[in-house]
Design a protein around this motif. Structure first.
Motif, mmCIF file in Angstrom:
data_model
loop_
_atom_site.group_PDB
_atom_site.id
_atom_site.type_symbol
_atom_site.label_atom_id
_atom_site.label_comp_id
_atom_site.label_asym_id
_atom_site.label_seq_id
_atom_site.Cartn_x
_atom_site.Cartn_y
_atom_site.Cartn_z
ATOM 1 N N SER A 243 0.854 -1.184 0.000
ATOM 2 C CA SER A 243 0.000 0.000 0.000
ATOM 3 C C SER A 243 0.889 1.233 0.000
ATOM 4 O O SER A 243 1.769 1.377 0.861
ATOM 5 C CB SER A 243 -0.910 -0.002 1.237
ATOM 6 N N LYS B 13 -4.326 0.726 -1.973
ATOM 7 C CA LYS B 13 -4.347 -0.181 -0.816
ATOM 8 C C LYS B 13 -4.280 -1.597 -1.368
ATOM 9 O O LYS B 13 -5.177 -2.035 -2.102
ATOM 10 C CB LYS B 13 -5.604 0.010 0.017
ATOM 11 N N HIS C 189 -4.789 -5.367 -1.196
ATOM 12 C CA HIS C 189 -5.607 -6.296 -0.402
ATOM 13 C C HIS C 189 -6.040 -7.470 -1.270
ATOM 14 O O HIS C 189 -5.852 -7.483 -2.497
ATOM 15 C CB HIS C 189 -6.813 -5.568 0.210
#
Length: 755
Positions: free
Chosen positions: A573, A596, A598
């Motif tokens: 990130s 970000k 993920h």
């Protein structure tokens, strides 16, 4: 021998200088909007001290306009003479009245322009058509002409042009209500509109934040209503005197630009109500608004004094503006004051009206009668459809094209200016040059026999965030080139690449006119991809002339810019920064995009309700692309839902070990954007049986006047599952304390993350 060679070289050099033309080659590439038909021949027509303008009596004003333009940029004077069979000048510009032109091209603004080495002719059936032809002639001059460089002669290419507009109404809304612009700036824009063959200057003169036109019968409108106290305590404002208004109208009339004034009612009227509070529903003393948004203060529809006031105001307005149309606004009029007002409720009962929407329709109809009594026509924003539309009103459709479609299907005229393509106060991240160029004022679903009811379109320039002329210029240019072409030229010949190349030739001309233009395009778009379980970012440039370098910004990132590869791997990130160059010159500010990393990036997602078309992030995968939004809700990373809840299911593709689930929401109460009071997160192994992961409540005070991003997330011990469901409830209505109380609200979400 040496002398002979030197002489030959000098002779060749002189020949080269002579051959070097100072007129435009390939003139089509310099013309915006593109004419219907252009033919260029070899050679040129010279304008010098021997040139005369020959004109019939009824086109004398247009000839004088052309004379002034030429003389301002020349070291010589040019004579204007009335057309006579006894005069045969050898070097002339002839303005010719030809009534057949309008019949041939079905437009009073049509013209023909042709030239030989001895003369240039512009033929038109009307003064309007002649002015459009003169503007094309202006574009044929080299850039030095527009710098007022005072030369002894000008050379123009030999051409044959036939031209006429696609649409009758080609306008720009100029908002002086939120920010006040002086007469010099107003005139500058009228001249620029004329140059690019626009024909309507829609002048927004009254607002919550300022009343800008002097009204003799009600002097407090400018004494009080024209000025506001800013948040820092300073006084801001200004207004136009009647003499200044007359000056602007005369300036526009000379260029055959219609000036249509807009006097907002029944809403957007807080400045007027600050001056005359007895016209409101409460009668309370209020201040001129010093912020942006929609305000609940509204003219009292149950008070006869309101209509007496507005008739007097509109009468003075109509004395100043000879336009066929008067714009009365009619948009964004909250009904909460009317709902609580005994006078308004009595009016609803006495007039057998169903509700407050029909009360607004009653209000608009009464105003229209005032205009009709003075042989004027009414234009209003598409909210005037609510409660029933007068059969003679013209609708300006801004909330998409639905309002225009409804009007046209009812055989009523419409002007198209949807937020999706025509709002130039939006940044280019929302509406760039290419987006404007893709605009078609005629909706695809409108039957062909109803097309005649679409008068044309406008680009709207609301000035909430445009405090000065430089900022104004950068919002309008170059995007108005696309709007002028959309409204003038043949849509069947649209080619953005060809148009884009012509735009490049306009910049030296804008430099000469001291226009501080902005960017054309969003330089890049960023796409998140999954390649062999790696998240990679594809950087797509919007044009082949753009080159990019990139770097990652974080505490342990290498901060040196390097050449952008075809794909950038997202390892953590961080903030991605990209600099863009166009033709080896820096293009705009660096693009900054937070990511970000993920487990849910680029996974499948199903949404129960559809996001708004102009707040859709990157589409279907917009909530799982790893891109985080900023506090600018138009940055292209947010999905917006108006009045609808958010309910979506993410399919991770397989069962994965997860310990954190969350989502980001935006709070911006001025823009009716509120975070949900709570969100529900559920998980499932099979997509049928669900378990609760978390119920998370907002920690933000909804009243705070600060743009804020709130992260709703819950970390737990590791669970293994495949599906995630997020439910976020929208407000049923904006709260009572809000300026737009009772209206629907927005929910904005930018990313759902799973770790």
């Amino acid at each position: 021998m040496v002398k002979k060679v030197f002489f030959i070289c000098c002779f060749i050099s002189l020949i080269s200088c002579g051959v070097k033309t100072e007129y435009r080659k390939d003139i089509v590439s310099f013309l915006v909007p593109k004419p219907v038909k252009v033919t260029q021949q070899r050679g040129f027509f010279t304008i010098n001290k021997k040139t005369v303008i020959v004109v019939p009596k009824n086109l004398w004003n247009e000839a004088i306009y052309l004379q002034k333009i030429i003389e301002e940029s020349s070291s010589f004077k040019i004579e204007v003479i009335l057309d006579s069979e006894n005069i045969q000048p050898k070097n002339s510009i002839e303005l010719i009245e030809n009534l057949n032109i309008a019949i041939e091209f079905n437009s009073k603004e049509s013209y023909k322009l042709s030239s030989t080495k001895l003369k240039t002719q512009i033929e038109a059936s009307s003064a309007e058509g002649m002015m459009r032809g003169i503007q094309t002639l202006r574009q044929l001059f080299v850039d030095d002409f527009h710098k007022n460089s005072k030369r002894n002669e000008w050379k123009l290419p030999l051409v044959s042009i036939q031209d006429y507009p696609k649409f009758k109404h080609r306008g720009m809304l100029f908002d002086s209500g939120r920010h006040f612009f002086d007469i010099t700036t107003v005139k500058k824009y009228i001249d620029l509109l004329a140059f690019y063959k626009m024909n309507v200057f829609h002048w927004h003169l009254t607002e919550d934040q300022g009343w800008r036109i002097a009204i003799e019968k009600y002097p407090k409108l400018t004494e009080i209503g024209a000025y506001r106290t800013q948040k820092d305590g300073t006084i801001y404002g200004g207004f136009y005197t009647k003499e200044q208004i007359k000056e602007v109208v005369a300036y526009a009339t000379e260029r055959h630009i219609a000036v249509i004034p807009e006097i907002e009612l029944p809403g957007h009227s807080q400045a007027a109500l600050a001056a005359y509070p007895e016209l409101s529903c409460t009668g309370n003393t209020i201040e001129v608004a010093n912020d942006w948004g929609v305000f609940k203060e509204i003219y009292c529809a149950g008070n006869e004094q309101t209509f007496t006031f507005l008739e007097a105001v509109l009468t003075e307005v109509m004395e100043l503006f000879p336009s066929e149309y008067i714009h009365i606004g009619g948009d964004e009029a909250p009904k909460s004051r009317w709902e609580a007002c005994p006078k308004c409720q009595k009016r609803i009962k006495d007039e057998n009206l169903a509700d407050e929407h029909e009360l607004q329709s009653y209000f608009i109809h009464r105003i229209e009668k005032i205009l009709h009594k003075n042989n004027r026509k009414l234009i209003g924003w598409d909210e005037i459809l609510e409660g029933g539309l007068s059969p003679t009103a013209t609708v300006q459709s801004w909330r998409g094209d639905k309002g225009g479609i409804v009007a046209a299907k009812n055989n009523q005229f419409a002007i198209m200016s949807p937020t999706s393509h025509c709002y130039f106060d939006f940044g280019i991240e929302t509406i760039d040059l290419e987006k404007v160029y893709s605009f078609n004022p005629i909706p695809s679903e409108l039957p062909s026999e109803k097309h005649k009811y679409i008068l044309g379109g406008e680009c709207n320039l609301w000035s909430e965030h445009i405090p000065n002329e430089e900022n104004l210029d950068s919002k309008v240019f170059p995007r108005i080139f696309a709007m002028s072409e959309v409204l003038w030229s043949n849509p069947k010949e649209k080619n953005f690449d060809e148009f884009y190349n012509r735009v490049q030739n306009q910049y030296t001309l804008l430099d000469a006119k001291k226009v501080k233009y902005g960017l054309e395009l969003i330089p890049i778009t960023l796409k998140s991809l999954m390649n062999e379980k790696k998240v990679q970012i594809e950087v797509v440039t919007k044009h082949e002339s753009f080159k990019t370098n990139y770097r990652w910004n974080c505490s342990d990132c290498d901060t040196i810019f390097i050449k952008t590869p075809s794909l950038i791997t997202l390892n953590k990130s961080a903030e991605l920064e990209i600099e863009t160059y166009k033709n080896d010159k820096k293009y705009g500010n660096n693009v900054l995009q937070n990511y970000k990393l993920h487990k849910g990036i680029n996974t499948e997602i199903k949404q129960k309700n559809l996001y708004a078309d102009f707040y859709k992030a990157s589409g279907e995968k917009g909530l799982v692309d790893g891109k985080l939004g900023s506090t600018n809700y138009r940055d292209g990373n947010w999905q917006g839902f108006f009045g609808d809840d958010i309910e979506c299911i993410i399919d991770l593709g397989e069962q994965k070990s997860v310990s954190e689930i969350g989502a980001n929401f935006l709070h911006r109460q001025q823009s009716w954007i509120f975070v949900p009071s709570l969100i529900k997160i559920q998980i499932s192994v099979d997509g049928n049986n669900w378990k609760e992961w978390a119920v998370i409540r907002s920690k933000i005070n909804p009243k705070i006047d600060k743009n804020t991003i709130e992260t709703f997330s819950k970390t737990k011990e590791v669970h293994k599952f495949r599906y995630v469901k997020i439910v976020a409830k929208n407000l049923e209505k904006l709260p009572e304390w809000h300026e737009a109380a009772g209206s629907k609200g927005w929910l904005f979400i930018d990313e759902i993350f799973v770790n």
